[in-house]
Every structure is written in C-alpha cells, then in structure tokens.
Design a protein around this motif. Structure first.
Motif, mmCIF file in Angstrom:
data_model
loop_
_atom_site.group_PDB
_atom_site.id
_atom_site.type_symbol
_atom_site.label_atom_id
_atom_site.label_comp_id
_atom_site.label_asym_id
_atom_site.label_seq_id
_atom_site.Cartn_x
_atom_site.Cartn_y
_atom_site.Cartn_z
ATOM 1 N N LEU A 4 -23.724 -53.216 -28.804
ATOM 2 C CA LEU A 4 -22.936 -53.068 -27.567
ATOM 3 C C LEU A 4 -21.456 -53.136 -27.904
ATOM 4 C CD1 LEU A 4 -23.286 -54.552 -24.102
ATOM 5 C CD2 LEU A 4 -21.407 -55.446 -25.485
ATOM 6 N N GLY A 6 -17.427 -52.565 -25.874
ATOM 7 C CA GLY A 6 -16.645 -52.204 -24.688
ATOM 8 C C GLY A 6 -15.251 -51.762 -25.082
ATOM 9 N N GLN A 8 -11.373 -51.128 -23.363
ATOM 10 C CA GLN A 8 -10.517 -51.245 -22.185
ATOM 11 C C GLN A 8 -9.870 -49.916 -21.883
ATOM 12 O OE1 GLN A 8 -8.022 -54.254 -20.872
ATOM 13 N NE2 GLN A 8 -8.415 -55.528 -22.635
ATOM 14 N N PHE A 37 -19.527 -49.435 -23.005
ATOM 15 C CA PHE A 37 -19.059 -49.518 -21.624
ATOM 16 C C PHE A 37 -17.539 -49.511 -21.532
ATOM 17 C CE2 PHE A 37 -17.515 -53.859 -21.092
ATOM 18 C CZ PHE A 37 -18.064 -54.493 -22.199
ATOM 19 N N HIS A 42 -11.976 -55.965 -17.227
ATOM 20 C CA HIS A 42 -11.009 -56.558 -18.154
ATOM 21 C C HIS A 42 -9.608 -55.970 -17.966
ATOM 22 C CE1 HIS A 42 -14.384 -58.244 -20.571
ATOM 23 N NE2 HIS A 42 -13.480 -59.148 -20.837
ATOM 24 N N TYR A 124 -10.660 -64.406 -19.642
ATOM 25 C CA TYR A 124 -11.052 -63.117 -20.230
ATOM 26 C C TYR A 124 -12.140 -63.249 -21.302
ATOM 27 C CZ TYR A 124 -9.718 -58.810 -22.907
ATOM 28 O OH TYR A 124 -9.693 -57.625 -23.600
ATOM 29 N N MET A 128 -15.943 -61.527 -21.443
ATOM 30 C CA MET A 128 -16.376 -60.743 -22.607
ATOM 31 C C MET A 128 -17.692 -61.306 -23.162
ATOM 32 S SD MET A 128 -14.172 -59.468 -25.803
ATOM 33 C CE MET A 128 -14.913 -59.039 -27.380
ATOM 34 N N ASP A 131 -20.395 -60.030 -20.980
ATOM 35 C CA ASP A 131 -20.710 -58.616 -21.301
ATOM 36 C C ASP A 131 -21.744 -58.538 -22.410
ATOM 37 O OD1 ASP A 131 -18.725 -57.450 -19.677
ATOM 38 O OD2 ASP A 131 -17.201 -57.690 -21.243
ATOM 39 N N ILE A 132 -21.554 -59.376 -23.393
ATOM 40 C CA ILE A 132 -22.358 -59.294 -24.612
ATOM 41 C C ILE A 132 -23.715 -59.973 -24.422
ATOM 42 C CG2 ILE A 132 -22.454 -60.029 -27.035
ATOM 43 C CD1 ILE A 132 -19.312 -59.833 -26.989
ATOM 44 N N VAL A 140 -22.148 -56.322 -32.433
ATOM 45 C CA VAL A 140 -21.018 -55.928 -31.582
ATOM 46 C C VAL A 140 -19.880 -55.385 -32.443
ATOM 47 C CG1 VAL A 140 -19.405 -56.739 -29.809
ATOM 48 C CG2 VAL A 140 -21.674 -57.740 -29.935
ATOM 49 N N VAL A 142 -16.362 -54.319 -33.186
ATOM 50 C CA VAL A 142 -15.032 -54.525 -32.582
ATOM 51 C C VAL A 142 -13.964 -54.503 -33.664
ATOM 52 C CG1 VAL A 142 -15.619 -55.905 -30.531
ATOM 53 C CG2 VAL A 142 -15.378 -57.038 -32.738
ATOM 54 N N GLN A 146 -10.501 -58.689 -32.149
ATOM 55 C CA GLN A 146 -11.490 -59.239 -31.216
ATOM 56 C C GLN A 146 -12.424 -60.257 -31.865
ATOM 57 O OE1 GLN A 146 -11.518 -58.524 -27.905
ATOM 58 N NE2 GLN A 146 -9.646 -57.411 -28.348
HETATM 59 N N1 TRP Z 1 -11.820 -57.191 -25.162
HETATM 60 C C1 TRP Z 1 -12.130 -55.925 -25.780
HETATM 61 C C2 TRP Z 1 -10.832 -55.199 -26.148
HETATM 62 O O1 TRP Z 1 -9.807 -55.458 -25.571
HETATM 63 C C3 TRP Z 1 -12.932 -55.052 -24.863
HETATM 64 C C4 TRP Z 1 -14.242 -55.684 -24.531
HETATM 65 C C5 TRP Z 1 -14.555 -56.300 -23.336
HETATM 66 C C6 TRP Z 1 -15.365 -55.778 -25.379
HETATM 67 N N2 TRP Z 1 -15.844 -56.749 -23.389
HETATM 68 C C7 TRP Z 1 -16.363 -56.465 -24.619
HETATM 69 C C8 TRP Z 1 -15.635 -55.364 -26.689
HETATM 70 C C9 TRP Z 1 -17.608 -56.734 -25.162
HETATM 71 C C10 TRP Z 1 -16.886 -55.650 -27.217
HETATM 72 C C11 TRP Z 1 -17.874 -56.337 -26.465
HETATM 73 O O2 TRP Z 1 -10.852 -54.352 -27.029
#
Ligand code: TRP
Ligand code: ADP
Length: 323
Positions: A4, A6, A8, A37, A42, A124, A128, A131-132, A140, A142, A146
């Motif tokens: 997974l 994410g 922004q 996603f 966020h 925040y 996050m 989300d995970i 994950v 990133v 992160q």
């Molecule tokens: N915080 C991450 C960013 O700014 C974006 C993000 C939000 C994210 N939720 C997440 C990334 C969950 C990985 C998993 O890049």
C-alpha cells in the motif's frame, strides 16, 4: 503480500518523482496485491482550497494511470472515499503518546519555522498509521522522508495489540528505495518542487524544453574533454542503457561536443520516453466519468478489505453493539 502507498495531491509530477519513486511503486503491481491511494485528507494540512484539492486529487489519479497503474489489477482510491480510516485514526489516537508525535519531523519543522501548527498536522502520523493498518498492509513503499512515520505506524500497531491483548494489526515493513540515485534538478541540487529546479513529466512541452535547456553545465568549450560527473550527463543517462552510457562517456572525454547538443538529446529522449504515458494520461483526462468510475470501484474494493479489520478493532475495544 499486500502493498500500500499513498500520495499527497500537491502539484505537478517531476521526473525525479518518477525515477525515484513512482516507477518502483508501480513495478510492484506485477507480482503483488497493490493499493495506491490519493491522500486527500492528508493534504488538508496544507491545501486550504476545496476546488484546488479536487483538481490536485484528479491530477494524482491521472498521473498514476498515465504511468501505468492497472486499475484491474491494483486498487486506486481516494482516501476520503474510505472514511473508515478516520474512525481507525481516532481509535489509534487513544493509544498514541503525545511524546511520540512531538518527535515527528513534519510537526517539529513547522514549530522550528515559528508557525503555529494545527491539530491535523500534529495528528498526521496517526492518520497515516490508520491508512496502513486498516488494510493489513505488509509492505509500504515510501521515500526516505516517510521512514519515521512508518516507525510510528509499527509502534502504534504493537501498542494497540498489546493494550487489547489481540493481534488485530499486522506490522508493516517499510520499503525504502535508498539504493536509487537521486535525480538532480536543473541547478544540480536534488530535483525538488521546493527548489524550483524540476523538469515536469506531463507539463507543457515548451516548459519542459526550457527547463532542459537551462540545465547548468561547467565552462568546458566544444573541444575540451567534459567531466562525466555532471548534471547534464546524469540526466541524459536516465534515458540511455548501460552500453550507450559507456559510449557517451568515451565521447565526452575525447570528442568535440557541445552541451547544447547533449541537452537537445535529453529533450528528444525524454519526450519519446514519456510519450506513451502522456498519451495514456490524456486519454483518461478526456473521460472524466470513467475516471470517477475507476475511483468509485477502487473505493468499493478498498472498503471491502477494510471492513473486517475495522470490525476486529471495534470488537477488541468493545465498540458498537453488545455481543
Ligand atoms: N505522508 C505521505 C507523504 O506525504 C503520504 C501518505 C499518507 C502515505 N498516508 C500514507 C504514504 C500511507 C504511505 C502509506 O508522502
Ligand atoms: P519534492 O521534493 O519535489 O517535494 P516529494 O517529496 O513529493 O518531492 O517526493 C515524492 C517521492 O519522490 C518521494 O518518495 C521521493 O523519494 C521521490 N523523489 C523526489 N525527488 C526525487 C529526486 N530528485 N530523486 C529521486 N527521488 C525523488
């Protein structure tokens, strides 16, 4: 193995984002179950304009689809279409020590800049984590920045499992692409939106050309041997295979060559390289209803995966109907 990640919605994609992140994230869909996603909740910590958020959110969806996200194989959704994440975020916040969040860099940076951070920015990392953890994500991907948030996520999963005496959450593994070279920007520093030195991926062709022609070089003349370790050659190498790179390295050291010519080549190669992605992006852009359908379908599939996990968290904590 469930993956997974994410993103922004925060502006135009640049080639550093692609080579440094997106390309690797999307490669994972070949042999993993992937959820990607758009982190619109966020983005509320920085973007305070609803219309702007709609546009930026749509842009991320288009970028991902353009770059090859396969919506059949992977799940693409908008974070706010899965409101379960907010409930889980609350649940997790009740086992989150203040000190843990006080140590998180996004919040600390804001304080250091003398700004007064709001609760959203402070919380925040909890959102996050939700989300995970909501999807029992195993892996994950990133960026380096992160990493700390993933440590918080693992910490919260453990605290929750321990507090309620049940293994409700799976501990995710970070997948950080530290081994990849950083893509330099037009001024030779790391390419980054915040330095204004980017080469956009899907932006106006004229703007892309102008950025490439503005790449800094040293003062070596046409006939001088050229330093290989320069931004122009690093950028050129992104679009060349190993054999071509070797050949160019030789030529740079021995042959007459102007930097203008190298830049011209970067431009041609870049345009060709991204052309199929740009076309695919434009095709989706011209079908906004289909794009919404993809996001709606993604949200439906994501919510189906989230339901049993949230339900296990509610049961463990004694929320909801009496059993
Ligand atoms: N915080 C991450 C960013 O700014 C974006 C993000 C939000 C994210 N939720 C997440 C990334 C969950 C990985 C998993 O890049
Ligand atoms: P920016 O610095 O432009 O704000 P982001 O922080 O939004 O970029 O980066 C998003 C992702 O792209 C991160 O995972 C990051 O590791 C990657 N990335 C950004 N810039 C580069 C770069 N110059 N080289 C390699 N990867 C990059």
């Amino acid at each position: 193995m469930r993956v997974l990640s994410g993103t922004q919605p925060s502006g135009e994609l640049h080639i550093g984002n692609y080579f440094g992140a997106l390309r690797q994230y999307l490669a994972l869909q070949e042999d993993h179950e992937c959820l990607y996603f758009i982190a619109d909740y966020h983005s509320m910590t920085s973007v305070r304009d609803g219309k702007e958020r709609v546009k930026l959110t749509r842009d991320v969806a288009l970028d991902y689809l353009g770059c090859g996200l396969d919506p059949q194989r992977s799940i693409l959704y908008r974070q706010s279409d899965v409101p379960e994440v907010c409930e889980l975020s609350w649940i997790l916040s009740t086992i989150t020590p203040m000190g843990l969040l006080e140590r998180c860099h996004a919040y600390k940076d804001k304080l250091a800049q003398g700004a007064s951070p709001d609760h959203g920015l402070f919380a925040y990392p909890v959102l996050m984590a939700a989300d995970i953890l909501l999807f029992h994500s195993d892996k994950v991907p990133v960026g380096q920045d992160q990493k700390q948030h993933l440590e918080v996520t693992r910490d919260l999963a453990q605290r929750f499992n321990h507090a309620y005496g049940e293994e409700v959450f799976v501990l995710p593994e970070p997948y950080i692409l530290e081994h990849l070279a950083v893509v330099p920007g037009t001024d030779g520093r790391k390419m980054s939106k915040s330095y204004g030195n980017t080469i956009s991926m899907f932006g106006a062709p004229k703007k892309i050309k102008k950025a490439i022609m503005g790449v800094t070089t040293d003062s070596a003349g046409m006939e001088d041997p050229k330093e290989w370790n320069q931004t122009v050659f690093q950028l050129w190498s992104l679009f060349a295979d190993k054999a071509e790179q070797e050949e160019m390295k030789q030529r740079a050291a021995t042959e007459s060559m102007g930097y203008g010519h190298v830049k011209q080549e970067i431009h041609e190669r870049l345009v060709n390289y991204f052309a199929p992605m740009r076309e695919r992006r434009e095709a989706w852009e011209s079908r906004p209803d289909d794009l919404e359908d993809i996001l709606a379908d993604g949200a439906k599939r994501a919510r189906a995966l989230a339901a049993p996990v949230l339900s296990a968290a509610r049961n463990a904590t004694g929320l909801g109907a009496l059993r």
